[in-house]
Scaffold this motif. Structure first.
Motif, PDB file in Angstrom:
ATOM      1  N   GLY A 270     -57.104  44.004 -38.832  1.00  0.00           N
ATOM      2  CA  GLY A 270     -58.172  45.069 -38.549  1.00  0.00           C
ATOM      3  C   GLY A 270     -57.589  46.107 -37.755  1.00  0.00           C
ATOM      4  N   ASP A 271     -56.274  46.777 -37.817  1.00  0.00           N
ATOM      5  CA  ASP A 271     -55.587  47.580 -36.923  1.00  0.00           C
ATOM      6  C   ASP A 271     -56.564  48.950 -37.371  1.00  0.00           C
ATOM      7  OD1 ASP A 271     -54.098  45.354 -36.967  1.00  0.00           O
ATOM      8  OD2 ASP A 271     -52.413  46.403 -37.132  1.00  0.00           O
ATOM      9  N   GLY A 272     -56.660  49.170 -38.632  1.00  0.00           N
ATOM     10  CA  GLY A 272     -57.041  50.401 -39.215  1.00  0.00           C
ATOM     11  C   GLY A 272     -58.434  50.542 -38.819  1.00  0.00           C
TER      12      GLY A 272
ATOM     13  N   CYS B  66     -50.894  67.423 -41.810  1.00  0.00           N
ATOM     14  CA  CYS B  66     -51.498  68.555 -41.707  1.00  0.00           C
ATOM     15  C   CYS B  66     -52.918  68.475 -42.482  1.00  0.00           C
ATOM     16  CB  CYS B  66     -50.659  69.723 -42.428  1.00  0.00           C
ATOM     17  SG  CYS B  66     -49.151  69.794 -41.603  1.00  0.00           S
ATOM     18  N   ARG B  67     -53.099  67.693 -43.742  1.00  0.00           N
ATOM     19  CA  ARG B  67     -54.319  67.644 -44.407  1.00  0.00           C
ATOM     20  C   ARG B  67     -55.145  66.447 -43.917  1.00  0.00           C
ATOM     21  NH1 ARG B  67     -54.321  71.166 -48.686  1.00  0.00           N
ATOM     22  NH2 ARG B  67     -52.155  71.994 -49.171  1.00  0.00           N
ATOM     23  N   GLY B  68     -54.443  65.363 -43.244  1.00  0.00           N
ATOM     24  CA  GLY B  68     -55.228  64.089 -43.279  1.00  0.00           C
ATOM     25  C   GLY B  68     -54.470  62.918 -43.110  1.00  0.00           C
ATOM     26  N   VAL B  69     -55.000  61.922 -42.751  1.00  0.00           N
ATOM     27  CA  VAL B  69     -54.561  60.707 -42.805  1.00  0.00           C
ATOM     28  C   VAL B  69     -55.350  59.690 -43.583  1.00  0.00           C
ATOM     29  CG1 VAL B  69     -54.177  58.625 -41.186  1.00  0.00           C
ATOM     30  CG2 VAL B  69     -53.706  60.858 -40.448  1.00  0.00           C
ATOM     31  N   VAL B  70     -54.698  58.895 -44.242  1.00  0.00           N
ATOM     32  CA  VAL B  70     -55.398  57.741 -45.037  1.00  0.00           C
ATOM     33  C   VAL B  70     -55.297  56.419 -44.410  1.00  0.00           C
ATOM     34  CG1 VAL B  70     -56.046  56.794 -47.419  1.00  0.00           C
ATOM     35  CG2 VAL B  70     -55.527  59.253 -47.130  1.00  0.00           C
ATOM     36  N   VAL B  71     -56.359  55.761 -44.078  1.00  0.00           N
ATOM     37  CA  VAL B  71     -56.182  54.278 -43.589  1.00  0.00           C
ATOM     38  C   VAL B  71     -56.492  53.089 -44.575  1.00  0.00           C
ATOM     39  CG1 VAL B  71     -57.251  52.488 -41.801  1.00  0.00           C
ATOM     40  CG2 VAL B  71     -56.631  55.078 -41.052  1.00  0.00           C
ATOM     41  N   ALA B  72     -55.442  52.244 -44.834  1.00  0.00           N
ATOM     42  CA  ALA B  72     -55.625  51.285 -45.619  1.00  0.00           C
ATOM     43  C   ALA B  72     -55.011  50.109 -45.377  1.00  0.00           C
ATOM     44  CB  ALA B  72     -54.944  51.863 -47.058  1.00  0.00           C
ATOM     45  N   THR B  73     -55.146  49.493 -44.292  1.00  0.00           N
ATOM     46  CA  THR B  73     -54.713  48.482 -43.541  1.00  0.00           C
ATOM     47  C   THR B  73     -54.997  47.025 -44.070  1.00  0.00           C
ATOM     48  OG1 THR B  73     -55.715  48.509 -41.553  1.00  0.00           O
ATOM     49  CG2 THR B  73     -53.808  50.086 -41.590  1.00  0.00           C
ATOM     50  N   GLY B  74     -55.945  47.152 -45.006  1.00  0.00           N
ATOM     51  CA  GLY B  74     -56.396  45.579 -45.541  1.00  0.00           C
ATOM     52  C   GLY B  74     -57.436  44.908 -44.758  1.00  0.00           C
ATOM     53  N   GLY B  75     -58.661  45.673 -43.985  1.00  0.00           N
ATOM     54  CA  GLY B  75     -59.651  44.599 -43.482  1.00  0.00           C
ATOM     55  C   GLY B  75     -59.069  43.900 -42.275  1.00  0.00           C
ATOM     56  N   PHE B  76     -59.977  43.016 -41.818  1.00  0.00           N
ATOM     57  CA  PHE B  76     -59.812  42.245 -40.746  1.00  0.00           C
ATOM     58  C   PHE B  76     -59.782  40.809 -40.731  1.00  0.00           C
ATOM     59  CE2 PHE B  76     -64.371  43.141 -41.215  1.00  0.00           C
ATOM     60  CZ  PHE B  76     -64.856  41.714 -40.828  1.00  0.00           C
ATOM     61  N   PRO B  77     -59.174  40.229 -42.046  1.00  0.00           N
ATOM     62  CA  PRO B  77     -59.484  38.667 -41.990  1.00  0.00           C
ATOM     63  C   PRO B  77     -58.626  37.944 -40.999  1.00  0.00           C
ATOM     64  CG  PRO B  77     -58.129  39.655 -43.565  1.00  0.00           C
ATOM     65  CD  PRO B  77     -58.737  40.833 -43.128  1.00  0.00           C
ATOM     66  N   TRP B  78     -57.739  38.450 -40.273  1.00  0.00           N
ATOM     67  CA  TRP B  78     -56.718  37.709 -39.516  1.00  0.00           C
ATOM     68  C   TRP B  78     -57.090  38.291 -37.962  1.00  0.00           C
ATOM     69  CZ3 TRP B  78     -54.823  33.420 -40.371  1.00  0.00           C
ATOM     70  CH2 TRP B  78     -54.505  32.938 -41.589  1.00  0.00           C
ATOM     71  N   ASN B  79     -58.301  38.927 -37.927  1.00  0.00           N
ATOM     72  CA  ASN B  79     -58.757  39.495 -36.577  1.00  0.00           C
ATOM     73  C   ASN B  79     -59.783  38.258 -36.031  1.00  0.00           C
ATOM     74  OD1 ASN B  79     -60.481  40.632 -34.431  1.00  0.00           O
ATOM     75  ND2 ASN B  79     -59.089  42.463 -34.792  1.00  0.00           N
ATOM     76  N   ALA B  80     -59.482  37.372 -35.308  1.00  0.00           N
ATOM     77  CA  ALA B  80     -60.081  36.511 -34.811  1.00  0.00           C
ATOM     78  C   ALA B  80     -61.616  36.771 -34.108  1.00  0.00           C
ATOM     79  CB  ALA B  80     -59.393  35.265 -33.842  1.00  0.00           C
ATOM     80  N   ALA B  81     -61.307  37.912 -33.308  1.00  0.00           N
ATOM     81  CA  ALA B  81     -62.561  38.419 -32.637  1.00  0.00           C
ATOM     82  C   ALA B  81     -63.755  39.046 -33.642  1.00  0.00           C
ATOM     83  CB  ALA B  81     -62.279  39.385 -31.559  1.00  0.00           C
ATOM     84  N   LEU B  82     -63.049  39.695 -34.449  1.00  0.00           N
ATOM     85  CA  LEU B  82     -64.108  40.135 -35.460  1.00  0.00           C
ATOM     86  C   LEU B  82     -64.517  39.193 -36.383  1.00  0.00           C
ATOM     87  CD1 LEU B  82     -62.160  43.835 -36.408  1.00  0.00           C
ATOM     88  CD2 LEU B  82     -64.265  43.319 -35.210  1.00  0.00           C
ATOM     89  N   ARG B  83     -63.770  38.351 -36.759  1.00  0.00           N
ATOM     90  CA  ARG B  83     -64.366  37.274 -37.708  1.00  0.00           C
ATOM     91  C   ARG B  83     -65.424  36.463 -36.915  1.00  0.00           C
ATOM     92  NH1 ARG B  83     -59.616  35.101 -38.801  1.00  0.00           N
ATOM     93  NH2 ARG B  83     -59.664  33.352 -37.324  1.00  0.00           N
TER      94      ARG B  83
END
Length: 575
Positions: A305-307, A268-285
Motif C-alpha cells: 500500500g505504499d503508493g 518534469c512531466r509527472g510520476v506514475v505510481v504502480a506499487t501493486g495495491g495493499f494486500p500486505w498492509n494489515a491495517a488497510l486490510r
C-alpha cells in the motif's frame, strides 16, 4: 511532503515510474515510445511484481485477434456483458474507456515492444449464461518467452510461484501438466513431455537457477522487461518510494531510497505510481476487507500500500462504490517447521474436476465448486454469515487424488505423508474419521458425500449446479462423462485440505480518470500524478467477469498514462 521544497534534485527525468509490474512497465514503455526520458524504480530486488507470479491472462475485449479466433465481437455485446457483471460497481466512463482503449493498446504493445499475446480460441467468460458473454477471443495469453534472451538480467526477473513449476524449476501450463501426467499413456504426450524435460535439464546444466522456458505471467513480465532493456530505460532495484514531492499543488518528483540513502528524483512531466495495491498492509486490510481476514494474499509481500498511502498524502482520493475490495481466491496454507508458510491458490486446476466437493464447518456443501475462484470466496463469506465457513474444506477420494492431486498434494502416487504430518492434508479410511480430523459433523459429511456421489452418477448437481455452465465444463475433464465436473466420491482413503479467503490482489484504490490521472476528492486531477495497476481503483469494481481482468486494465491504463505524460508539457526545470 506537500509544500516542502526538496533539498536538491539528485536526478531529473521526464517521467518517474514507481513499480515494475505490468502496469508500471507498460507506463514506462508508453512514455518512452512517446519520447520521454524515463526512470523505473522497484522496491524489491526483482522486476515483475504480481504479474511475474500470475497466470498471465489478459482480458482485452475488442482486440484485433477476436474474429480470427472464431469469436467476432462488438462494443454493444461486450458492454451488455459488463452491465450484467460489473454494473454500477465502477464508473461507466471508466469501464467504457477501458473497452475502447484495450484493443488499440494491445496493438501498440505488439508494434513497439516484445509483448506478444494470442487470443484464446475457447475460454468462456466467467458468467457465460449472462447476456453479452463470449466463449473466447476476449482473453489473451502471452506467448512462451525464452528467458535466455534476457542474458545476465534473467536473474533480476521475479521467479514464478513454485506451484507453477515442477522438477524444482520448470514452468508449466495446464496443457503441459496434462502431457506430463499422460506420458505413459500416449506417445504424443511422451514426446511433448520429453521435450519439456530435456529443455529444462539443459538449462540447469548451463547454470541457470531455473528453467528459461517462460510461460504464463512470467512470460509477460519477461517480455515487458526485455522491452524496457531494448529501449534503454534505466531501472533501480531495492529502491522503495519514500515520499512524493508536491509543489504548488503539483507532484514534481519523489524521494527514493537508494543504497540506504534518500535520492531526490525530479519528474518534469509527472510520476506514475504502480506499487501493486495493499494486500500486505494489515491495517488497510482490516479496515477494508470483510471479516475474518488474514495474511493470505498470493501477491508479493512488497505490495503493502505504499503508493496508495503516499498518493493520498499528495491529494488523491480513494475510489468508492466498489462491490468488493479484493480479487479473491481460495488458498490453502502449509505451515513449515521453520515457521515459514507456503500458500497455494486453488485457481483452475482441482476445484472443477470430477469428484471434488467443498464443505463448511457443518460438513455441508455451500457452493458450486467449479465456479470462478473469486465467486468461490464470495460464497465462503456468504456461508460464513450463517455457519462458520472460513476455513472451508476441499474433500476428495483416492481416485481423485491419484488422478488430479489436491493443492500441494500431487497426483500419481507422489509422497504425501509429510503433508499429513504437517497438518496440511487430512487423510482417513472413512468419511466419518475424516470428519473428526477436520472437526465437522460426521453424519453431515457422509450425507453430503452420498448426495454428491449420486450427482456424479446422474451428471446433474441439483443442489449447486456444479458443471452446469460452459465455464465450469471448460475447467473440468473433457473425457469424463456424463458431466466433466461431476464424479464419484467413495473410494477410500479420503482426503481434505482447509482453504481460507485469500486474494490475488486488491480492487479498491486511487480514483482516476480515463488517462489514469489521479483525482482529488472533488474530482479534479492531481497535477503530475498518475496511478495504475492495483493502485488504481478497479474499473471492474471488485467484480470478476473473466480471466485477465486485472492485467488487461493494467497494461491498458499503464500505456495510456505513459502516452498522456508524453503529451503533457514539461514543468519548468529547476536549477
Amino acid at each position: 511532503m506537500s509544500g516542502v521544497t526538496a533539498p536538491a534534485w539528485d536526478e531529473e527525468v521526464d517521467v518517474l515510474v514507481i513499480g515494475s509490474g505490468a502496469a508500471g512497465m507498460s507506463a514506462a514503455l508508453g512514455a518512452s515510445v512517446g519520447g520521454c526520458r524515463v526512470l523505473l524504480v522497484e522496491k524489491t530486488d526483482r522486476i515483475g511484481g504480481s504479474t511475474a507470479v500470475s497466470g498471465g491472462a489478459v482480458w482485452a475485449p475488442l482486440n484485433s485477434q477476436s474474429a480470427g479466433a472464431g469469436h467476432p465481437d462488438d462494443f454493444d455485446k461486450v458492454w451488455t456483458y459488463m452491465r450484467h457483471t460489473v454494473g454500477d460497481a465502477a464508473p461507466e466512463e471508466m469501464q467504457q474507456a477501458f473497452l475502447r482503449a484495450a484493443g488499440p493498446v494491445m496493438d501498440a504493445l505488439a508494434q513497439h515492444t516484445q509483448v506478444r499475446l494470442v487470443a484464446r480460441t475457447h475460454s468462456p467468460d466467467y458468467y457465460p449464461d449472462r447476456p453479452g458473454a463470449a466463449m473466447g477471443g476476449r482473453s489473451l495469453d502471452p506467448l512462451m518467452f525464452d528467458g535466455r534472451t534476457l542474458g545476465a538480467h534473467f536473474k533480476e526477473l521475479r521467479d514464478p510461484l513454485p506451484e507453477f513449476m515442477v522438477l524444482g524449476g520448470m514452468m508449466v501450463t495446464m496443457t503441459d501438466v496434462k502431457y506430463l501426467l499422460a506420458v505413459t499413456r500416449s506417445f504424443a504426450a511422451w514426446k511433448e513431455g520429453v521435450k519439456l524435460v530435456l529443455r529444462y535439464v539443459g538449462d540447469r546444466l548451463r547454470g541457470y537457477h531455473r528453467g528459461t522456458r517462460l510461460v504464463l505471467g512470467n512470460a509477460l513480465a519477461g517480455r515487458l522487461f526485455r522491452s524496457v532493456l531494448d529501449r534503454g530505460i534505466p531501472y533501480w532495484l531495492r529502491a522503495p518510494l519514500v515520499s512524493l514531492q508536491v509543489e504548488d499543488g503539483r507532484v514534481t518528483g519523489a524521494c527514493i531510497e537508494r543504497d540506504g540513502r534518500p535520492t531526490w528524483v525530479r519528474a518534469c512531466r509527472g510520476v506514475v505510481v504502480a506499487t501493486g495495491g495493499f494486500p500486505w498492509n494489515a491495517a488497510l486490510r482490516e479496515r477494508l476487507y470483510p471479516s475474518p481476514t488474514g495474511p493470505w494474499s498470493m501477491a508479493p509481500a512488497g505490495n503493502a500500500g505504499d503508493g496508495i498511502t503516499l498518493a493520498q498524502a499528495a491529494g488523491a482520493a480513494m475510489g468508492t462504490g466498489h462491490f468488493s475490495p479484493a480479487f479473491w481466491a481460495p488458498v490453502s496454507i502449509l505451515n513449515r517447521s521453520d515457521g515459514t508458510q507456503v500458500r497455494y491458490p486453488h485457481l483452475v486446476w482441482d476445484r472443477a474436476k470430477p469428484g471434488l466437493m467443498a464443505v463448511n464447518s457443518a460438513g455441508r456443501r455451500f457452493v458450486n465448486e467449479s465456479t470462478s475462484y473469486h465467486e468461490f470466496v464470495l460464497a465462503m463469506y456468504r456461508s460464513h454469515a450463517e455457519v462458520p465457513s472460513l476455513p472451508a474444506y476441499l474433500v476428495c477420494d483416492s481416485d481423485f487424488m491419484e488422478r488430479w492431486g489436491l493443492g500441494l498434494a500431487l497426483p500419481g502416487g507422489r509422497p504425501r505423508d509429510h503433508l499429513v504430518r504437517a497438518g496440511y492434508l487430512a487423510k482417513a479410511d472413512t468419511l466419518e474419521a475424516l470428519a473428526v480430523q477436520i472437526k465437522v459433523d460426521p453424519a453431515a459429511l457422509r450425507a453430503s458425500a452420498e448426495a454428491f456421489d449420486q450427482a456424479g452418477v446422474n451428471g446433474v448437481d441439483p443442489g449447486f449446479g456444479k458443471g452446469s455452465t460452459a465455464y465450469n465444463r471448460y475447467l473440468g475433464d473433457a473425457e469424463h462423462q456424463p458431466n466433466p465436473c461431476l464424479g464419484r466420491l467413495r473410494q477410500a482413503p479420503f482426503y481434505a485440505v482447509a482453504v481460507v479467503a485469500g486474494d490475488i490482489g486488491t480492487a479498491c484504490g486511487i480514483r482516476c480518470d480515463a488517462n489514469a490521472q489521479a483525482l482529488s476528492a472533488d474530482g479534479t486531477p492531481v497535477s503530475g500524478l498518475h496511478v495504475v495497476g492495483n493502485d488504481m481503483h478497479s474499473v471492474m469494481g471488485g467484480q470478476y467477469p473473466a480471466p485477465g481482468i486485472t492485467l488487461g486494465p493494467a497494461l491498458t491504463f499503464g500505456w495510456l498514462a505513459g502516452q498522456h505524460l508524453a503529451h503533457t508539457p514539461s514543468a519548468e526545470s529547476h536549477p
